[in-house]
Design a protein around this motif. Structure first.
Motif, short mmCIF file in Angstrom:
data_model
loop_
_atom_site.label_atom_id
_atom_site.label_comp_id
_atom_site.label_asym_id
_atom_site.label_seq_id
_atom_site.Cartn_x
_atom_site.Cartn_y
_atom_site.Cartn_z
N GLU A 85 0.84 -1.20 0.00
CA GLU A 85 0.00 0.00 0.00
C GLU A 85 0.88 1.25 0.00
N PHE A 86 0.24 2.41 -0.06
CA PHE A 86 1.00 3.66 -0.14
C PHE A 86 0.27 4.77 0.60
N PHE A 87 0.98 5.86 0.85
CA PHE A 87 0.40 7.01 1.54
C PHE A 87 1.09 8.28 1.06
N GLY A 88 0.45 9.41 1.33
CA GLY A 88 1.00 10.70 0.92
C GLY A 88 0.44 11.21 -0.39
N GLU A 89 -0.52 10.47 -0.97
CA GLU A 89 -1.03 10.84 -2.29
C GLU A 89 -1.82 12.15 -2.29
N LEU A 90 -2.47 12.48 -1.17
CA LEU A 90 -3.26 13.72 -1.14
C LEU A 90 -2.36 14.94 -1.32
N ALA A 91 -1.28 15.00 -0.56
CA ALA A 91 -0.36 16.13 -0.67
C ALA A 91 0.29 16.18 -2.05
N ALA A 92 0.57 15.01 -2.62
CA ALA A 92 1.17 14.98 -3.96
C ALA A 92 0.22 15.53 -5.01
N ILE A 93 -1.08 15.36 -4.79
CA ILE A 93 -2.07 15.82 -5.77
C ILE A 93 -2.39 17.30 -5.60
N ASP A 94 -2.60 17.74 -4.34
CA ASP A 94 -3.05 19.13 -4.17
C ASP A 94 -1.98 20.07 -3.60
N GLN A 96 -0.98 20.53 -0.64
CA GLN A 96 -1.29 21.05 0.68
C GLN A 96 -0.53 20.27 1.76
N PRO A 97 -0.44 20.82 2.99
CA PRO A 97 0.25 20.10 4.07
C PRO A 97 -0.39 18.74 4.35
N ARG A 98 0.38 17.87 4.96
CA ARG A 98 -0.08 16.51 5.23
C ARG A 98 -1.35 16.52 6.08
N SER A 99 -2.32 15.70 5.70
CA SER A 99 -3.59 15.64 6.42
C SER A 99 -3.51 14.76 7.66
N ALA A 100 -2.42 13.97 7.79
CA ALA A 100 -2.25 13.09 8.95
C ALA A 100 -0.77 12.74 9.08
N GLY A 101 -0.40 12.22 10.23
CA GLY A 101 0.95 11.72 10.44
C GLY A 101 1.01 10.23 10.19
N ILE A 102 2.21 9.72 9.92
CA ILE A 102 2.41 8.30 9.68
C ILE A 102 3.51 7.80 10.61
N GLN A 103 3.22 6.72 11.34
CA GLN A 103 4.19 6.12 12.25
C GLN A 103 4.35 4.64 11.92
N ALA A 104 5.59 4.16 11.95
CA ALA A 104 5.84 2.74 11.69
C ALA A 104 5.40 1.92 12.89
N VAL A 105 4.60 0.89 12.65
CA VAL A 105 4.19 -0.04 13.70
C VAL A 105 5.22 -1.15 13.84
N THR A 106 5.74 -1.60 12.70
CA THR A 106 6.82 -2.58 12.67
C THR A 106 7.98 -1.97 11.89
#
Length: 238
Positions: A85-94, A96-106
């Motif tokens: 899966e992937f994340f960060g696509e919203l900021a790449a498209i518009d 704008q600043p990140r809509s959420a933070g991402i933390q590694a679980v593993t």
């Protein structure tokens, strides 16, 4: 800790990412070369909420979590992201600043793709565009569901809804559902915007009612149909 690795020596490739399944090997190789590859330790922050970065991250191995930190310091868990899966696509498209933070679980391996490269792949490959559109539609639906739950359901029924969402059919007993590995109570509380003590009380009540059991390495929903009915009744009564 986030450690940068040399993409030319990495055995990993975006060929492992379903978004690019229809691309030819040379097209994937070009995308691989455009990325920076990173090893991320469990617990490390990959991006921060409201960060200005606009690159897209692909999870090649591992498990990360989408979180929003509220003004009072409490975090709300929105969803988990796993292999492929992937994340960060919203900021790449518009932009704008990140809509959420991402933390590694593993511990995880992620590929960081420049926003311009990601947008180029969307424009160049209809299969990529269609999947990104489907993902965005799914996120809108998920957020609409969560907003409805937060505005309509109390803590008890939000917990029931979250347990159902996290569960999958139990291979040992089709009438049951399991959550494995079992989430810690603090994480369940963060998912439903509550606190650990309330979650502990409600889990104990479910156990006493014969609706929940604990198995080694899993929570077992003994009657998911009944939990679903209770959530539906709460909506109707709300």
């Amino acid at each position: 800790m986030v450690r940068r690795t040399d993409p030319r020596s990495a055995r990993d490739s975006l060929a492992r990412i379903p978004l690019f399944a229809a691309l030819l090997p040379d097209q994937i190789a070009a995308l691989d070369a455009a990325c920076s590859w990173r090893r991320v330790d469990a617990g490390a922050a990959i991006i921060d909420h409201q960060d200005d970065g606009i690159d897209v991250f692909f999870v090649v191995h591992g498990h990360v979590r989408v979180m929003i930190r509220q003004p009072g310091g409490q975090s709300v868990i929105l969803r988990d992201i796993g292999d492929g899966e992937f994340f960060g696509e919203l900021a790449a498209i518009d932009g704008q600043p990140r809509s959420a933070g991402i933390q590694a679980v593993t511990a995880a391996t992620v590929a960081r793709m420049p926003a311009a490269v990601f947008r180029g792949a969307i424009h160049a490959h209809p299969s990529v565009s269609d999947q990104v559109l489907a993902l965005l539609a799914g996120q809108v639906r998920m957020l609409a569901t969560r907003v409805t739950e937060f505005s309509t359901l109390n803590v008890r029924h939000r917990l029931y809804a979250e347990l159902l969402r996290l569960s999958r059919p139990d291979p040992r007993e089709p009438a049951h559902a399991i959550i494995s590995p079992p989430p810690i109570q603090a994480d369940l509380a963060a998912r439903i915007s509550s606190h650990r003590e309330a979650v502990s009380r409600e889990l104990a009540a479910l156990t006493r009612a014969g609706l929940l059991d604990r198995r080694r390495g899993a929570l077992v929903l003994l009657d998911p149909a009944r939990l679903r009915q209770l959530v539906e009744e709460a909506y109707a009564g709300g």
